[in-house]
Every structure is written in C-alpha cells, then in structure tokens.
Design an enzyme around this catalytic site. Structure first.
Site, PDB file in Angstrom:
ATOM      1  N   ASN A 125       0.871  -1.183   0.000  1.00  0.00           N
ATOM      2  CA  ASN A 125       0.000   0.000   0.000  1.00  0.00           C
ATOM      3  C   ASN A 125       0.906   1.230   0.000  1.00  0.00           C
ATOM      4  OD1 ASN A 125      -1.800   2.049   0.541  1.00  0.00           O
ATOM      5  ND2 ASN A 125      -2.283   1.369   2.628  1.00  0.00           N
ATOM      6  N   LYS A 133       0.103   4.249  -0.299  1.00  0.00           N
ATOM      7  CA  LYS A 133      -0.557   5.415   0.324  1.00  0.00           C
ATOM      8  C   LYS A 133      -0.366   6.667  -0.543  1.00  0.00           C
ATOM      9  CE  LYS A 133       0.188   3.285   4.791  1.00  0.00           C
ATOM     10  NZ  LYS A 133       0.181   3.440   6.225  1.00  0.00           N
ATOM     11  N   HIS A 149      -9.442   0.814   5.109  1.00  0.00           N
ATOM     12  CA  HIS A 149      -8.152   1.013   5.789  1.00  0.00           C
ATOM     13  C   HIS A 149      -8.345   1.961   6.975  1.00  0.00           C
ATOM     14  CE1 HIS A 149      -4.031   2.368   6.461  1.00  0.00           C
ATOM     15  NE2 HIS A 149      -3.653   1.225   5.913  1.00  0.00           N
ATOM     16  N   GLU A 201      -6.750   4.466   7.937  1.00  0.00           N
ATOM     17  CA  GLU A 201      -6.548   5.907   7.696  1.00  0.00           C
ATOM     18  C   GLU A 201      -7.835   6.557   7.182  1.00  0.00           C
ATOM     19  OE1 GLU A 201      -2.851   5.441   5.598  1.00  0.00           O
ATOM     20  OE2 GLU A 201      -1.912   4.845   7.469  1.00  0.00           O
ATOM     21  N   GLU A 234      -5.315  -5.473  10.640  1.00  0.00           N
ATOM     22  CA  GLU A 234      -4.302  -4.453  10.885  1.00  0.00           C
ATOM     23  C   GLU A 234      -4.569  -3.761  12.219  1.00  0.00           C
ATOM     24  OE1 GLU A 234      -2.400  -3.060   7.015  1.00  0.00           O
ATOM     25  OE2 GLU A 234      -4.180  -1.859   7.264  1.00  0.00           O
ATOM     26  N   GLY A 266       2.458   1.829  10.834  1.00  0.00           N
ATOM     27  CA  GLY A 266       3.391   2.946  10.689  1.00  0.00           C
ATOM     28  C   GLY A 266       4.082   3.342  11.983  1.00  0.00           C
ATOM     29  N   SER A 316       3.543  -2.588  10.398  1.00  0.00           N
ATOM     30  CA  SER A 316       4.994  -2.638  10.585  1.00  0.00           C
ATOM     31  C   SER A 316       5.601  -3.985  10.225  1.00  0.00           C
ATOM     32  CB  SER A 316       5.360  -2.218  12.012  1.00  0.00           C
ATOM     33  OG  SER A 316       4.920  -0.891  12.258  1.00  0.00           O
TER      34      SER A 316
HETATM   35  C1  PEP Z   1      -0.715  -0.108   6.276  1.00  0.00           C
HETATM   36  O1  PEP Z   1      -0.845   1.095   6.172  1.00  0.00           O
HETATM   37  O2  PEP Z   1      -1.568  -0.864   5.820  1.00  0.00           O
HETATM   38  C2  PEP Z   1       0.478  -0.616   6.956  1.00  0.00           C
HETATM   39  C3  PEP Z   1       0.477  -1.852   7.364  1.00  0.00           C
HETATM   40  O3  PEP Z   1       1.529   0.274   7.131  1.00  0.00           O
HETATM   41  P1  PEP Z   1       2.971  -0.072   7.766  1.00  0.00           P
HETATM   42  O4  PEP Z   1       3.458  -1.334   7.105  1.00  0.00           O
HETATM   43  O5  PEP Z   1       3.823   1.113   7.424  1.00  0.00           O
HETATM   44  O6  PEP Z   1       2.767  -0.243   9.225  1.00  0.00           O
END
Ligand code: PEP
Length: 251
Positions: free
Chosen positions: A10, A12, A96, A98, A168, A174, A214
C-alpha cells in the site's frame, strides 16, 4: 486447506507518476522469479494506468487504495469502479484505518464498496483492526467482529470466498510496533472462526487473511509462519523494492 500467500504493498499518498514507474519496475524485477506468492502493488490513483503498463507481462498484480460505490456522476473527487477497471486494477483496499480515522469511512460504506468491487469481478482487501485503547480494554475480538459483520452484510458465501481480509491492529500501523506472531495468529484464528459462524468452514478456509502493521523483512517470516496468517499488507516497507522483496521472499 492451504491458501496462497498474498503480499500487497500500500503505497498510500506517496510517489509521483515517474517515481511510481521506477518503483514498479524495481518491484517487478525483484520478484520476477516468485510463483508461490501473489504479489500486489497499490499505487495512488494518479499512477495506476502508468504502473499497469509497467506490470504488463510481469507476475505483479495491480491494486487501488479505495473506490467509490456509485457508478458515475456528480461525486467530485471520487473514483468509480469502471475507472479502476480501465486501469487494469484487480484488487481494491477498503476500510483502511486511515480513511476510517480521517475521512469518515464506516463499515456501512465499506460494505457498499465491497459489493461494487465483487460485482466487477475484482478482489476487495477488507481492512479491520483495533485501536490501542481497544486492545488494552480487551475488546479486540468484539471490534473485529463488528467491522467484519458490517463489511460483509448481505454478501453471499460464494462472494465472501473471493475476498481478502487484512487484520491491521491500528497501533501497529506505521509505528514500528509489530504484533507478535502469537497476537496476530490469535486474532486471525478468531476471524476465521467468526467467518465459519457467519458462513461455513469451507468458505472461511478459502478467505486469505493478511496481517498488516509494521511488517518488515526481519519479522515477516515468523508472522507468515503462523497457520492463519496468509500474507501481509505492507505500508512503509513497500516503498523500497528490496525491502518489499524481503517480505515476499523472507530470508
Ligand atoms: C498499512 O498502512 O496498511 C500498513 C500496514 O503500514 P505499515 O506497514 O507502514 O505499518
């Protein structure tokens, strides 16, 4: 049942068209020998068409980061499913954390989008997960249940079997704080049991459940080694081709 691993990047709100082309070329090269993993990249809308041209003939699939549920019309700023189809998109990330946090995304909206994506023959990647305070309050399973029931409302078993879920935990996205393989497995197993209750065990066994939060080359192998962890949704590490490769092919 053995499910194929699916690793999706992703990107973003990162990468111009030129930068996206370069990253897609690098990713396609890095994973060109991979056959047992489905590899997906999800650039921003503005780069979808250009990246689709780069990925032609490669083993990397194209995904989008969202879609609107209406087919066309006066919805300034939104992107329709046919627009995504015309860019050769096969996967769409929905729900997601966000957009849930910043843009008013709700389970009801996600549910409408899931139906539109499935009707177009594309694969929704449906994101669920708890906030830190919800984990600390012991409500992780309840939060995931509410999100999943809402996102799958009136979705048939046959259609549900074609979806992907990304678990997630929001506190891990992040932040560099990754769930332990055991924490991930516990929630993935819970989600699969929930899907079996909502549908049946056969349907539940077909749905790939990715972990996101992460995930990096140095923790991917252990996470992906867990029985119900069928892949990863990758943010930060998907922006660097070698790191993304290190998750697709963990050393
Ligand atoms: C995400 O935004 O779906 C995500 C998992 O980000 P990150 O890997 O940076 O934690």
């Amino acid at each position: 049942m053995s499910r194929k691993v699916i690793i999706a990047g992703n990107w973003k709100m990162n990468k111009t068209v030129e930068e996206s082309i370069a990253l897609a070329q690098d990713v396609a090269k890095e994973v060109s020998s991979v056959q047992d993993v489905t590899v997906v990249v999800c650039p921003p809308y503005t780069s979808l068409y250009a990246v689709s041209q780069v990925l032609k003939g490669s083993n990397v699939k194209l995904g989008a980061q969202d879609v609107y549920f209406e087919t066309a019309g006066a919805y300034t700023g939104k992107i329709s499913i046919s627009m995504l189809q015309s860019c050769n998109v096969e996967y769409v990330i929905l729900g997601h954390s966000e957009p849930r946090q910043f843009f008013g995304e709700t389970d009801e909206l996600v549910n409408k989008k899931v139906k539109v994506v499935l009707a177009a023959g594309m694969t929704p990647i449906i994101c669920v997960g708890e906030l830190l305070e919800e984990r600390e309050a012991g409500t992780t399973e309840k939060v995931c249940e509410t999100q999943i029931r809402g996102c799958y409302a009136d979705v048939s078993a046959a259609d549900a079997a074609k979806t992907v879920i990304a678990y997630e935990p929001v506190w891990a996205i992040g932040t560099g704080k990754v769930a332990t393989p055991e924490q991930a497995q516990d929630v993935h197993a819970y989600i699969r049991k929930l899907l079996a209750d909502m549908y049946d065990t056969d349907t539940a066994s077909k749905i790939q459940i990715q972990y996101g939060g992460s995930m990096k080359p140095d923790n991917a192998k252990e996470l992906l080694g867990k029985e119900d962890v069928d892949g990863g949704l990758i943010g930060g590490a998907s922006l660097v081709a070698e790191q993304f490769k290190g998750i697709v092919i963990p050393a």
